[in-house]
Design a protein around this motif. Structure first.
Motif, PDB file in Angstrom:
ATOM      1  N   UNK A  90       0.843  -1.182   0.000  1.00  0.00           N
ATOM      2  CA  UNK A  90       0.000   0.000   0.000  1.00  0.00           C
ATOM      3  C   UNK A  90       0.883   1.237   0.000  1.00  0.00           C
ATOM      4  N   UNK A  91       0.575   2.172  -0.880  1.00  0.00           N
ATOM      5  CA  UNK A  91       1.249   3.462  -0.920  1.00  0.00           C
ATOM      6  C   UNK A  91       0.212   4.510  -0.533  1.00  0.00           C
ATOM      7  N   UNK A  92       0.523   5.286   0.503  1.00  0.00           N
ATOM      8  CA  UNK A  92      -0.380   6.341   0.960  1.00  0.00           C
ATOM      9  C   UNK A  92       0.245   7.706   0.727  1.00  0.00           C
ATOM     10  N   UNK A  93      -0.445   8.538  -0.045  1.00  0.00           N
ATOM     11  CA  UNK A  93      -0.033   9.923  -0.251  1.00  0.00           C
ATOM     12  C   UNK A  93      -0.885  10.756   0.702  1.00  0.00           C
ATOM     13  N   UNK A  94      -0.213  11.491   1.585  1.00  0.00           N
ATOM     14  CA  UNK A  94      -0.916  12.274   2.602  1.00  0.00           C
ATOM     15  C   UNK A  94      -0.822  13.756   2.271  1.00  0.00           C
ATOM     16  N   UNK A  95      -1.983  14.384   2.210  1.00  0.00           N
ATOM     17  CA  UNK A  95      -2.088  15.819   1.952  1.00  0.00           C
ATOM     18  C   UNK A  95      -2.431  16.568   3.236  1.00  0.00           C
ATOM     19  N   UNK A  96      -1.976  17.799   3.347  1.00  0.00           N
ATOM     20  CA  UNK A  96      -2.518  18.735   4.323  1.00  0.00           C
ATOM     21  C   UNK A  96      -3.815  19.254   3.722  1.00  0.00           C
ATOM     22  N   UNK A  97      -4.864  19.322   4.522  1.00  0.00           N
ATOM     23  CA  UNK A  97      -6.162  19.765   4.014  1.00  0.00           C
ATOM     24  C   UNK A  97      -6.875  20.597   5.061  1.00  0.00           C
TER      25      UNK A  97
END
Length: 143
Positions: A90-97
């Motif tokens: 699993x690859x998780x791209x985390x954004x600030x939102x």
């Protein structure tokens, strides 16, 4: 490479997650109320659909699962998780939102999700790997 060749490749599952802040600077965390991931708090998000831009996936998954509208404005981190037992990658791209609005609504009983807003200095434990990677660096000034 042909399109057929690319489609035949087995690869990682792409997740998008968001470190969502509210007007008090708190971070939104979620966890399943039951099941194999119930013990860990995590950033909300979900699976990215085929040909779906990451920012669109963040907005869609948070709206669908939590009834919130967010503005994803910056990538915080990318995390990988390997599970040898089931062969998953699993690859998780985390954004600030930033949370823009919340639409009160009932969620289906089967979702059984717990959510809470936490100060970055007082996060609940244990925290999932992708959340640790994004929040543990101490650089998550979200707006």
């Amino acid at each position: 490479m042909t399109v057929d060749h690319l489609q035949s490749l087995k690869g990682p599952i792409l997740f998008c997650r968001a470190a969502v802040s509210d007007d008090k600077g708190r971070i939104l965390l979620v966890r399943d109320a039951q099941g194999p991931y119930a013990a860990h708090w995590d950033l909300p998000g979900g699976v990215v659909r085929h040909m779906e831009p990451l920012e669109v996936a963040i907005v869609r998954t948070l709206h669908d699962s939590l009834g919130i509208l967010v503005w994803p404005h910056r990538v915080l981190s990318v995390a990988e998780q390997f599970d040898v037992a089931d062969g998953s990658h699993i690859v998780s791209v985390v954004y600030a939102a930033k949370m823009l609005s919340r639409i009160p609504r009932e969620r289906p009983a089967e979702s059984m999700r717990v959510e809470g807003w936490y100060s970055p200095q007082a996060l609940p434990q244990p925290i999932a790997q992708a959340a640790q990677t994004a929040l543990g660096k101490g650089h998550f000034e979200l707006i």
